[in-house]
Structures are given as C-alpha cells and as structure tokens.
Scaffold this active site. Sequence first.
Site, mmCIF file in Angstrom:
data_model
loop_
_atom_site.group_PDB
_atom_site.id
_atom_site.type_symbol
_atom_site.label_atom_id
_atom_site.label_comp_id
_atom_site.label_asym_id
_atom_site.label_seq_id
_atom_site.Cartn_x
_atom_site.Cartn_y
_atom_site.Cartn_z
ATOM 1 N N ASP A 156 -22.675 -19.107 -19.817
ATOM 2 C CA ASP A 156 -23.969 -17.522 -18.901
ATOM 3 C C ASP A 156 -23.559 -17.181 -19.422
ATOM 4 O OD1 ASP A 156 -24.929 -20.280 -17.235
ATOM 5 O OD2 ASP A 156 -23.266 -19.608 -15.959
ATOM 6 N N ASN A 197 -36.340 -27.276 -9.478
ATOM 7 C CA ASN A 197 -35.829 -26.990 -8.727
ATOM 8 C C ASN A 197 -35.961 -24.821 -8.493
ATOM 9 O OD1 ASN A 197 -34.735 -29.083 -8.718
ATOM 10 N ND2 ASN A 197 -32.163 -28.053 -8.970
ATOM 11 N N GLU A 242 -35.186 -21.065 -15.017
ATOM 12 C CA GLU A 242 -34.159 -20.084 -14.869
ATOM 13 C C GLU A 242 -33.559 -19.133 -15.637
ATOM 14 O OE1 GLU A 242 -30.799 -23.080 -13.151
ATOM 15 O OE2 GLU A 242 -30.167 -23.884 -15.253
#
Length: 326
Positions: A26, A169, A206
């Site tokens: 990330d 999700n 995401e």
Amino acid sequence: MWQTEFLELENPVAEILKPLIEQRADPYIYKHTDGYYYFTASVPQYDRIELRRASSIAGLASAEKVDAWFKPDSGAWSELVWAPELHYNDGAWYVYFAAAPSREIKHKLFQHRMYAIRNQNANPLEGEWEFMGQVDTGIDTFCLDATTFTHKGQLYYLWAQKDVAIEGNSNLYIAPMKTPWQLGGPPVMLSKPEFDWEIRGFWVNEGPSVLKRNGKIFISYSASATDENYAMGLLWADENADPLDPAAWTKLRQPVLQTCYEGKVYGPGHNSFTYGDDGEVQLVYHARTYTEIVGDPLWNPDRHTYVKPLRWDAQGMPVFGKASEA
C-alpha cells in the site's frame, strides 16, 4: 455512470522492473514543496505508521525509517493498522489510516474504521503527532484506504466502504471535507465491484488514488483478492464537472494494470502517484514476485513497492503498461 474500453500502448524498449522497497505494501509517495519525497506504507506487522524522506525517489530505499505512531495496546484502533497515507492539508501534515479493535472477522469482514493523526511541524519525521480521532462517514461499517485531494479550492475525502445493501466487501465513496479530519457532506458512491476482473476471490473496489492532468481528474483503484487476482481500474471525469456527481465519472470496463505472468510480477495494486525530478508522473504500486502463498495472502509480507513512469496516449489518457516493465 457509463463505461468505455481502454487500449494500452506497447512500450518497445521496456526495462524489467525491480522493487524499490521490499516488504512495503500500500505504498504512498508524496513530493512536497520542500523538495523532499515522503514515503509511508503498511508494514508487515500492521502495528505502526512508518515514515521516510529523501531528496530523490531512489533515495527512499535506503532512507532512515522513523516510527511516527504506534497502535495502542487496546481499543477501537489497536489492531491491523492498514494503508497509511501522508498528506499536507491546510498547513499541517496528516496521516489517514485504517485500524480495527481486534483481528476478529465479523460477517466475513474485519472491523476497520478510518482515523487521522496530525503533525504541525515543518518536517513530519520530527515533532509530535496528535490523534485527531475517527474520520466518521456517517455509515458504521467496514471502511479503509482513505485519500484526500483538493479541487477548485475544496478538499475532498475518497475511500472504500462496505454497504450492507450491496454485494461485496467495499465500494468507492467521495465526500467534501469541512476540516482535514471531518467530512462536510454525505458520502456519494462512485463505483462498486461489477466486472469480472473486480470480483475474483472477493468483490472489492478499494485503494483509490487521484491524479489531475490533461483537463481530467483520474481515480485509480484496486479490485479482487489480494493475491495474483489483484488488479487496478480507472475512473475519470472532466475537470470542470462536479466530483460529487456520479454521472460525471466514466468507469473503464477493463483493468489498466494487472498480473504480468511473463514478467513474474503478480497482483499489482493499491497505487499512488508522484512526480519525478523532471515533473513527469510516476506510478507507485505494490506487487509480489511469486504466487505460492501459504495461508491467507493478507499475512504474507512479500508485497513490494514498485515505481515506474506513467505514460499518456494521444487522447490524454494514462497508459499504465505492464506491471513488470518500466
């Protein structure tokens, strides 16, 4: 919202990439007005926020690591510190991150919420970090991967969150901010998992990241499970459109960056954008170099940080190329 196809350009003189920083997922790289590059990412232990700075992107690999903030031993934000991002908003440094009260999974999801810390020192590797609390979206569900951007004088918050009425999700949401740690309006959904490449293993949108260029606002994002199925998609809107209007955004039907089996770079995603010394856009992302993961990919530490130039086609659209090639 409408969709279009995406065509990549081939790079005939591609260079095989090596990770810039190993075992950092990330990744977020920010070039500040002081000329320094700042780096943060998820550490394999998920227990702290680590910062680095250097005068060049390459220098981040060997730069001193500073632990800016540690999770508490208990409480709502005491486990699984994920995906920090370092931003300079309204004259101060902020790190936005997600954390959970435990490692327990409920209703097939972890229990993350989003938080912010602030440092008013000129150098965020020094000074004190103040915990600003939860960034409350008004929806009490799993959420993570927050980023911010300013457009036409307005600060916006962009993130991923679960909607109990929508399969999957997480979806992508945007909202205006009234302060760098508080929203100033209701969340607006921009994207949800819907295409085949977004629902492999898990239904996920995401890791959004924002780039403005060529009269457009681009939002890259990641989808599917965090193994070799992980891939990146793209939304874009005209720079004069209202970012809070879902109809203003075009969503590409095909991924813009995905596993490159021939180059052995797997599951590229959760990217950010920065700028090289020449001012050109650099694409920052994580990926693995093997697929034989034992157990849950979440606990595998070998997601490495990569950086490569972003290129452009004749229509002013970004060309991401292959995950294994510069």
